[in-house]
Design a protein around this motif. Structure first.
Motif: not given
Length: 232
Positions: A166-167, A171-175, A209-213, A225-226
């Motif tokens: 899975l990928k 959103s960045s607020n997760f980080k 990832t967050v916002d693609g990063g 991958y985890m």
């Protein structure tokens, strides 16, 4: 004088009689003429119809003769055409309508929630209307694992090196959320997301990832991958 008047009366009567007879004859003649005209039209229409039917029968006979001649001269070609016609008919009869896109089915989700002692997770098995990434994040938000401002940016199910993976892009607020936690809280939160997705989708690994990063929290850099996480 009387004799003269008598003669005039006789002449006048004769004129009237002949006039009436003439009118009657004229009327009879007109009626006869109209009847004859109708008979002629009827006969003409019947002849035209018979002529048309004869011509049509001739054309059909010519066509049948032509097809029979072609069949005799080229039996292989005729058999090929008959086979193609039968194949087209069978194809039309057996062709099934295109299947519509099947909606995502309802199913079970496995929601990992950090326990009160921060020593692992409690696993809640819930029924959801649609097994999607958004639905799963919504369940994690509802269980208090994630804040309600976190959304799914993109989600993919794919196969790499023979593994179903899975990928998940959030959103960045997760980080921002996990960076505000201590080490234990960060591991339990990320582990809750990883394990919930892997168990629900029955996948072998997930990349977050967050916002693609790349996800960087200050405690850890989560690249690649985890697999299923265990708390130690």
């Amino acid at each position: 004088m009387k004799h003269r008047k008598l003669c005039l009366a006789i002449l006048l009567g004769a004129v009237l009689i002949f006039g009436a007879a003439g009118c009657s004859n004229a009327e009879d003649t007109d009626a006869k003429t109209q009847t004859e005209a109708k008979e002629e039209q009827k006969d003409s229409g019947q002849e035209n119809k018979e002529t048309s039917d004869k011509e049509s029968k001739k054309e059909d006979t010519k066509t049948d003769k032509k097809e029979n001649t072609e069949a005799k001269e080229n039996p292989d070609e005729t058999a090929k055409k008959d086979t193609e016609k039968d194949a087209d008919k069978n194809s039309a009869d057996t062709q099934e309508p295109e299947e519509e896109n099947t909606p995502v089915q309802a199913g079970q989700a496995f929601i990992y929630v950090p326990d009160d002692n921060a020593e692992g997770w409690n696993v809640n098995q819930v029924e959801i209307a649609q097994v999607t990434a958004d639905a799963l994040i919504g369940q994690l938000v509802g269980a208090g694992v994630l804040t309600d401002s976190i959304t799914v940016q993109n989600f993919e199910e794919t196969e790499e090196e023979g593994q179903y993976v899975l990928k998940l892009d959030l959103s960045s607020n997760f980080k921002d959320s996990v960076r505000s936690m201590g080490t234990a809280g960060e591991i339990l939160t990320i582990g809750a997301v990883v394990n919930s997705f892997l168990d629900t989708f029955q996948a072998e690994a997930i990349q977050i990832t967050v916002d693609g990063g790349t996800l960087e929290t200050g405690h850890e850099v989560y690249e690649g991958y985890m697999t299923h996480m265990d708390y130690q």
